[in-house]
Structures are given as structure tokens and as C-alpha cells.
Design a protein around this motif. Sequence first.
Motif, PDB file in Angstrom:
ATOM      1  N   SER A  12       1.460  -3.056  -8.433  1.00  0.00           N
ATOM      2  CA  SER A  12      -0.577  -2.972  -7.931  1.00  0.00           C
ATOM      3  C   SER A  12      -0.502  -1.921  -7.951  1.00  0.00           C
ATOM      4  O   SER A  12      -2.003  -1.087  -8.233  1.00  0.00           O
ATOM      5  CB  SER A  12      -1.076  -3.954  -6.894  1.00  0.00           C
ATOM      6  OG  SER A  12      -0.811  -3.098  -5.672  1.00  0.00           O
ATOM      7  N   LEU A  13       0.623  -0.776  -7.192  1.00  0.00           N
ATOM      8  CA  LEU A  13      -0.001   0.742  -7.787  1.00  0.00           C
ATOM      9  C   LEU A  13       0.208   1.330  -8.559  1.00  0.00           C
ATOM     10  O   LEU A  13       0.051   2.676  -8.786  1.00  0.00           O
ATOM     11  CB  LEU A  13       0.489   1.704  -6.552  1.00  0.00           C
ATOM     12  CG  LEU A  13       0.531   0.959  -5.183  1.00  0.00           C
ATOM     13  CD1 LEU A  13       1.360   1.373  -4.283  1.00  0.00           C
ATOM     14  CD2 LEU A  13      -0.874   1.810  -4.669  1.00  0.00           C
ATOM     15  N   ALA A  14       0.777   0.561  -9.842  1.00  0.00           N
ATOM     16  CA  ALA A  14       1.798   0.786 -11.202  1.00  0.00           C
ATOM     17  C   ALA A  14      -0.367   1.647 -11.846  1.00  0.00           C
ATOM     18  O   ALA A  14      -1.246  -0.041 -11.391  1.00  0.00           O
ATOM     19  CB  ALA A  14       1.820   0.041 -11.813  1.00  0.00           C
ATOM     20  N   GLY A  15       0.064   2.767 -12.358  1.00  0.00           N
ATOM     21  CA  GLY A  15      -1.274   2.806 -12.853  1.00  0.00           C
ATOM     22  C   GLY A  15      -2.581   3.748 -12.270  1.00  0.00           C
ATOM     23  O   GLY A  15      -3.522   4.084 -12.460  1.00  0.00           O
ATOM     24  N   THR A  16      -2.261   3.827 -11.054  1.00  0.00           N
ATOM     25  CA  THR A  16      -3.233   4.339  -9.687  1.00  0.00           C
ATOM     26  C   THR A  16      -2.891   5.448  -9.966  1.00  0.00           C
ATOM     27  O   THR A  16      -2.172   6.195 -10.134  1.00  0.00           O
ATOM     28  CB  THR A  16      -3.267   3.850  -8.916  1.00  0.00           C
ATOM     29  OG1 THR A  16      -2.586   3.875  -7.903  1.00  0.00           O
ATOM     30  CG2 THR A  16      -3.314   1.834  -8.646  1.00  0.00           C
ATOM     31  N   GLN A  17      -4.236   6.495  -9.138  1.00  0.00           N
ATOM     32  CA  GLN A  17      -3.737   7.889  -8.533  1.00  0.00           C
ATOM     33  C   GLN A  17      -2.510   7.942  -7.710  1.00  0.00           C
ATOM     34  O   GLN A  17      -2.153   9.388  -7.470  1.00  0.00           O
ATOM     35  CB  GLN A  17      -4.406   8.299  -8.263  1.00  0.00           C
ATOM     36  CG  GLN A  17      -5.573   8.464  -9.716  1.00  0.00           C
ATOM     37  CD  GLN A  17      -6.956   8.951  -9.292  1.00  0.00           C
ATOM     38  OE1 GLN A  17      -7.386   9.718  -8.008  1.00  0.00           O
ATOM     39  NE2 GLN A  17      -7.776   9.553 -10.252  1.00  0.00           N
ATOM     40  N   ALA A  18      -1.857   6.937  -7.483  1.00  0.00           N
ATOM     41  CA  ALA A  18      -0.763   6.492  -5.852  1.00  0.00           C
ATOM     42  C   ALA A  18      -0.189   7.238  -6.683  1.00  0.00           C
ATOM     43  O   ALA A  18       0.373   7.474  -8.046  1.00  0.00           O
ATOM     44  CB  ALA A  18      -0.872   5.676  -5.426  1.00  0.00           C
ATOM     45  N   ARG A  19       0.286   8.118  -5.663  1.00  0.00           N
ATOM     46  CA  ARG A  19       2.275   9.424  -6.262  1.00  0.00           C
ATOM     47  C   ARG A  19       3.349   8.539  -5.234  1.00  0.00           C
ATOM     48  O   ARG A  19       4.420   8.873  -4.737  1.00  0.00           O
ATOM     49  CB  ARG A  19       1.931  10.720  -6.072  1.00  0.00           C
ATOM     50  CG  ARG A  19       1.053  11.577  -7.014  1.00  0.00           C
ATOM     51  CD  ARG A  19       0.925  10.188  -8.347  1.00  0.00           C
ATOM     52  NE  ARG A  19       1.852  10.028  -9.105  1.00  0.00           N
ATOM     53  CZ  ARG A  19       2.255   8.872 -10.059  1.00  0.00           C
ATOM     54  NH1 ARG A  19       1.664   7.845  -9.902  1.00  0.00           N
ATOM     55  NH2 ARG A  19       3.679   8.901 -10.425  1.00  0.00           N
ATOM     56  N   ALA A  20       2.377   8.078  -4.028  1.00  0.00           N
ATOM     57  CA  ALA A  20       3.197   7.663  -3.188  1.00  0.00           C
ATOM     58  C   ALA A  20       2.314   5.893  -2.153  1.00  0.00           C
ATOM     59  O   ALA A  20       2.197   6.347  -2.587  1.00  0.00           O
ATOM     60  CB  ALA A  20       3.731   8.199  -2.349  1.00  0.00           C
TER      61      ALA A  20
END
Length: 204
Positions: free
Chosen positions: A99-107
Motif C-alpha cells: 500500500s505504500l508503493a507509489g506514495t511519498q513514503a521512503r520508510a
Amino acid sequence: MTTRQTTGGARAVAGLLLAAGGGRRLGGRPKALLPHRGRPLVEHAVRVLREGGCATVHVVLGAQADEVRARASLPGCALVDNPDWGQGMGTSLRAGLGSLAGTQARAALVSLVDQPGIGPEAVARVLAAYEGEESLVSAAYDGVRGHPVLFGAAHWEGIAATATGDRGARAYLTEHRPAVTLIECGDVARPFDIDTEADLTHLE
């Protein structure tokens, strides 16, 4: 209560709460809905992540997900369904990282819904050790690795490939032990789990 101000580094780290468990040893009561301080336990766990410094929180739901949505107040959270939750925590970790793929999250800073003894102080300490996409950070209790854990984005694919059953990222962290930064949190948190009826005494 210790909190962390949202900085550029904190915005790069998303909180990832694994809350899909069905509470098999608790008579089939979903852990997310166990009462704690008058509200569902999942609300407390989200608040801990936010007060610890995670501006973005993804919550992985599984057992009775529709009821959790109806009964818990989780504004601003990204709710992620894991239809395979019965196969173990590893499936929830894969769903959450996906779900985090493609978001701005880097960790991703990963916590478990059934550990109410771990508060925002421990989250803030682990978050403060974030340095970039290669970061691997884990809370430790008397030197023993525990939660929460932080996975830089460079590790997500490898973790997802090895997360099976209830082991989650254990195999990956063991393989990459030299790269893991341990952050002692035993003075500010208690890493017990709510697994059995006897454990419910930890809830208020």
C-alpha cells in the motif's frame, strides 16, 4: 509524554499498523476491537504512531474488517484490506508495504496493534534513527530486537519476498543483522502481546 515534531525526515516515514489478527486464542475477538481506555485498541495504536511522529498512518485490517471500520474512528488513515490475514502476520506486512508503493513514503515504521505497552516514546526513538531508504532500525528491549521496526524503502521488496506465516520480517532482519540499528527502548516501553485471556489484564 514525549512526542516528535513532524520534520522532513518524519514526513518520509509512514506509520504501518498491523491490525488484522482474529484473536484465535481470545475466542475469535479481533484484536483491533479489544476495548482499551473506553475505545477500540486500534484507535490507541494509531494515536501512538501519530504522537510518536508519523504524519501518515496505514492500517492493515483483516478479521471483521467491516466491523472495525464501523466501530473505530480512524480519520486520515489509509485503511488496507488483507483478505489473506488468516495465513499469518506476513501477509499483513506484505499488504501494508504494498500500500505504500507509489506514495511519498521512503520508510515504513511498523507496529503491532496488540502491544499497548509500547507508546509514542519508543516510536519517536526509532523514527529519530531514520537516515534514508537504506535504513533498518529496530527497537530493542534489554538488547533483544522487538517492535516498532523501521524499514527503508530499499528493503521493502526483499522483506515482502520473505514475509511468510507469522514470522513477518524476522528472516530478513536476521539475514541483515549487521545492518540493523538497535535502539534501546526498555526504559520507556513494555513489549508484551495481547494473545490470551490472561493478557487482557493489561488493557484498561
